[in-house]
Design an enzyme around this catalytic site. Structure first.
Site, PDB file in Angstrom:
ATOM      1  N   ASP A   1       0.842  -1.206   0.000  1.00  0.00           N
ATOM      2  CA  ASP A   1       0.000   0.000   0.000  1.00  0.00           C
ATOM      3  C   ASP A   1       0.877   1.256   0.000  1.00  0.00           C
ATOM      4  O   ASP A   1       0.568   2.237  -0.672  1.00  0.00           O
ATOM      5  CB  ASP A   1      -0.945  -0.001   1.218  1.00  0.00           C
ATOM      6  CG  ASP A   1      -1.807  -1.251   1.241  1.00  0.00           C
ATOM      7  OD1 ASP A   1      -2.302  -1.641   0.178  1.00  0.00           O
ATOM      8  OD2 ASP A   1      -1.958  -1.849   2.323  1.00  0.00           O
TER       9      ASP A   1
ATOM     10  N   HIS B   1      -5.365  -3.436   5.624  1.00  0.00           N
ATOM     11  CA  HIS B   1      -4.961  -3.769   4.255  1.00  0.00           C
ATOM     12  C   HIS B   1      -6.141  -4.314   3.451  1.00  0.00           C
ATOM     13  O   HIS B   1      -6.115  -5.445   2.977  1.00  0.00           O
ATOM     14  CB  HIS B   1      -3.798  -4.777   4.282  1.00  0.00           C
ATOM     15  CG  HIS B   1      -3.411  -5.246   2.914  1.00  0.00           C
ATOM     16  ND1 HIS B   1      -2.868  -4.398   1.974  1.00  0.00           N
ATOM     17  CD2 HIS B   1      -3.530  -6.446   2.314  1.00  0.00           C
ATOM     18  CE1 HIS B   1      -2.663  -5.071   0.852  1.00  0.00           C
ATOM     19  NE2 HIS B   1      -3.055  -6.315   1.028  1.00  0.00           N
TER      20      HIS B   1
END
Ligand code: NAI
Length: 338
Positions: free
Chosen positions: A175, A202
């Protein structure tokens, strides 16, 4: 073949003297799920890491082929392969760092949560073996849904009496890598110079990029903030759709996993100021697990950092993230307690 020269340093970690001339002592690393889409490039990149002296590649399929292939690379790490459950304990014994990309990836139309039923069981089994064979190892969990698989591993370790919150990390580095890339694109910067903190979790809205804290300082329009937040939150889906049924991110994930694993190893070595984002046991919010910046050190996580000042848009994002994250954590804990 000379057996590696074993020694134990002050941190209690088993180290193996590096075979390379003038090399510093290295660490023992195991990859569980090493023959998969992420596992293979991850294994290749870890074989290239000078901090690794022994690399164990474990999978339930194709481990011997991947091991034979990678073992021919002329870098100093010694590679050993392990195939199937009967060899799992041998694969884990003495490891300093265990990286877990085992499990099924997403197909178009699936959320990370759809993977829960299969991957939860895999992570539970692997965590039980870690608790038994290398309870002091740092564990990097990649298998999705990370928001739930990390709480599952924690429950397994608690049950075994080996849980150390400093050692368990969900890998959210992809990310951050995506956020750095996308921000650099918008601002015409070199991505290597960009640092975007990404907190929360996530999956979807739990991925919360803190664009107000980007380094170097950037000022975005509201339109850019909304575009970037959406793209960072859905970067995984972008890849799943482009691969059209052939899986999810593997190459960028392997890159991100190696960046994170290397940071963990530099921390274990004693380097100062190693700070990365990870999904960890946390007191930053009321939730028991949360991703934020952490400082990595000789024992794993030395410090979990707070979120810093958030703007109104980020505060709203945080509330949404916490709501979804809370359910995912609960789901993992319930599964592990069953
Ligand atoms: P893949 O299917 O290509 O590879 C998975 C590997 O795990 C296979 O080699 C398989 O044989 C192995 N495996 C299955 N059960 C196992 C067990 N019990 N023990 C050991 N190995 C086992 O999948 P891919 O693309 O490598 O993805 C792996 C996982 O990583 C998925 O859960 C995926 O959702 C997740 N992922 C996580 C990301 C993150 O940012 N944290 C990003 C992308 C994927």
């Amino acid at each position: 073949i000379n057996p590696p020269n074993q020694m134990v340093d002050g941190s209690g970690l088993n180290r193996v003297a590096c075979r390379a001339k003038g090399g510093s002592p290295g660490f023992k690393v195991a990859i569980l799920g090493a023959a998969g889409g992420i596992g293979q490039p991850l294994a290749m990149l870890m074989k290239m890491n000078p901090l690794v002296s022994v690399l164990h590649l474990y999978d339930v399929a194709n481990a011997p082929g991947v091991t034979a292939d990678i073992s021919h690379m002329d870098t100093s790490a010694v590679v050993r392969g392990f195939l199937g459950q009967p060899q799992l304990e041998e694969a884990l014994t003495g490891m300093d760092l265990v990286i877990i990309p085992a499990g099924v990836p997403r197909k178009p139309g699936m959320t990370r949560d759809d993977l829960f039923n299969i991957n939860a069981g895999i992570v539970r089994t692997l965590s039980e073996a870690i608790a038994k064979c290398c309870p002091k190892a740092v564990v990097n969990i990649i298998s999705n849904p990370v928001n739930s698989t990390v709480p599952i591993a924690a429950e397994v370790f608690k049950k075994a009496g080996t849980f150390d919150p400093k050692k368990l990390m969900g890998v959210t580095m992809l990310d951050v890598v995506r956020a750095n890339t996308f921000v650099a694109e918008v601002m015409s910067l070199d991505p290597r110079e960009v640092d975007v903190p990404v907190v929360g979790g996530h999956a979807g809205v739990t991925i919360l990029p803190l664009l107000s804290q980007v380094k170097p300082p950037c000022s975005f329009t509201q339109k850019e903030i909304e575009y970037l937040t959406d793209r960072i939150q859905n970067g995984g889906t972008e890849v799943v759709e482009a691969k059209a049924g052939a899986g999810s991110a593997t190459l960028s994930m392997a890159y991100a996993a190696v960046e994170f694993a290397d940071a963990c190893l530099r921390g274990l070595r004693g380097d100062a100021n190693i700070v990365e984002c990870a999904y960890v046991a946390s007191h930053v919010t009321e939730l028991p697990f949360f991703a934020s910046k952490v400082r990595l050190g000789r024992c794993g996580i030395d410090e979990v950092y707070g979120l810093g000042p958030l703007n109104e848009y980020e505060r709203m994002g945080l509330e949404k993230a916490k709501k979804e994250l809370s359910g995912s954590i609960e789901k993992g804990v319930t599964f592990a307690k069953k």
